[in-house]
Design a protein around this motif. Structure first.
Motif, PDB file in Angstrom:
ATOM      1  N   MET A 193       0.850  -1.163   0.000  1.00 53.87           N
ATOM      2  CA  MET A 193       0.000   0.000   0.000  1.00 53.87           C
ATOM      3  C   MET A 193       0.902   1.233   0.000  1.00 53.87           C
ATOM      4  N   LEU A 194       0.874   1.968  -1.107  1.00 56.56           N
ATOM      5  CA  LEU A 194       1.733   3.129  -1.274  1.00 56.56           C
ATOM      6  C   LEU A 194       0.998   4.391  -0.849  1.00 56.56           C
ATOM      7  N   LYS A 195       1.570   5.120   0.100  1.00 61.37           N
ATOM      8  CA  LYS A 195       0.973   6.361   0.570  1.00 61.37           C
ATOM      9  C   LYS A 195       1.745   7.527  -0.024  1.00 61.37           C
ATOM     10  N   ASN A 196       1.026   8.513  -0.503  1.00 62.34           N
ATOM     11  CA  ASN A 196       1.613   9.692  -1.107  1.00 62.34           C
ATOM     12  C   ASN A 196       1.356  10.883  -0.195  1.00 62.34           C
ATOM     13  N   VAL A 197       2.314  11.796  -0.145  1.00 64.09           N
ATOM     14  CA  VAL A 197       2.210  12.957   0.730  1.00 64.09           C
ATOM     15  C   VAL A 197       2.064  14.215  -0.118  1.00 64.09           C
ATOM     16  N   LYS A 221       0.178  18.725   6.074  1.00 67.63           N
ATOM     17  CA  LYS A 221       0.573  17.494   5.398  1.00 67.63           C
ATOM     18  C   LYS A 221      -0.661  16.616   5.208  1.00 67.63           C
ATOM     19  N   TYR A 222      -0.900  16.207   3.974  1.00 64.74           N
ATOM     20  CA  TYR A 222      -2.024  15.323   3.666  1.00 64.74           C
ATOM     21  C   TYR A 222      -1.481  14.025   3.088  1.00 64.74           C
ATOM     22  N   ILE A 223      -1.988  12.917   3.602  1.00 62.06           N
ATOM     23  CA  ILE A 223      -1.550  11.600   3.146  1.00 62.06           C
ATOM     24  C   ILE A 223      -2.669  10.985   2.316  1.00 62.06           C
ATOM     25  N   VAL A 224      -2.334  10.619   1.089  1.00 63.48           N
ATOM     26  CA  VAL A 224      -3.301  10.073   0.148  1.00 63.48           C
ATOM     27  C   VAL A 224      -2.899   8.648  -0.204  1.00 63.48           C
ATOM     28  N   LEU A 239      -4.101   6.080  -2.939  1.00 60.58           N
ATOM     29  CA  LEU A 239      -4.954   5.898  -4.114  1.00 60.58           C
ATOM     30  C   LEU A 239      -5.561   4.503  -4.171  1.00 60.58           C
ATOM     31  N   GLU A 240      -4.845   3.504  -3.692  1.00 58.14           N
ATOM     32  CA  GLU A 240      -5.349   2.126  -3.728  1.00 58.14           C
ATOM     33  C   GLU A 240      -6.609   1.973  -2.881  1.00 58.14           C
ATOM     34  N   ARG A 241      -6.617   2.604  -1.700  1.00 52.91           N
ATOM     35  CA  ARG A 241      -7.764   2.499  -0.785  1.00 52.91           C
ATOM     36  C   ARG A 241      -8.752   3.650  -0.950  1.00 52.91           C
ATOM     37  N   LYS A 242      -8.397   4.611  -1.810  1.00 57.36           N
ATOM     38  CA  LYS A 242      -9.232   5.786  -2.085  1.00 57.36           C
ATOM     39  C   LYS A 242      -9.504   6.576  -0.806  1.00 57.36           C
ATOM     40  N   ILE A 243      -8.419   6.910  -0.101  1.00 62.02           N
ATOM     41  CA  ILE A 243      -8.563   7.682   1.129  1.00 62.02           C
ATOM     42  C   ILE A 243      -7.548   8.828   1.171  1.00 62.02           C
ATOM     43  N   ALA A 271      -3.568  16.214  -7.023  1.00 62.66           N
ATOM     44  CA  ALA A 271      -2.149  16.574  -7.037  1.00 62.66           C
ATOM     45  C   ALA A 271      -1.288  15.338  -7.293  1.00 62.66           C
ATOM     46  N   ILE A 272      -1.676  14.220  -6.695  1.00 64.74           N
ATOM     47  CA  ILE A 272      -0.954  12.962  -6.916  1.00 64.74           C
ATOM     48  C   ILE A 272      -1.155  12.479  -8.348  1.00 64.74           C
TER      49      ILE A 272
END
Length: 100
Positions: free
Chosen positions: A1-5, A12-15, A17-21, A39-40
């Motif tokens: 599970m890859l989290k993007n910042v 700071k927002y953590i996105v 995409l796999e879990r749509k959160i 943005a991602i």
């Protein structure tokens, strides 16, 4: 599970995409990508965002809304209203709304 910042206005927002959160909450609540997810998408050159939108926003869902037949009501004269409903007295509220 890859989290993007994503950083916005010092926050700071953590996105994910796999879990749509997203920790802003909009991605989960609206079930469509939030600004941080976009943005991602831009960063990763993702063009097809339909995979990240709920099925309820797609044209098929709209078409299915009108798929069910609607039964028209008869004329008001043909309605049968129960006696207890006819005897019911509805009063206006016991308070006045303030101006503004």
């Amino acid at each position: 599970m890859l989290k993007n910042v994503v950083f916005e206005c010092g926050q700071k927002y953590i996105v994910c995409l796999e879990r749509k959160i997203c920790n802003c909450g909009r991605f989960q609540i609206d079930e469509i990508p939030c600004a941080h997810a976009f943005a991602i998408f831009k960063k990763k050159n993702i063009i097809d965002i339909h995979l990240y939108c709920s099925k309820y926003y797609k044209p098929v869902a709209l078409a299915n809304t009108y798929d069910v037949s609607i039964v028209l009501m008869s004329d008001k004269e043909d309605w049968s209203t129960p006696e207890f409903v006819l005897k019911e007295i509805v009063l206006s509220p016991g308070y006045k709304r303030l101006a503004g």
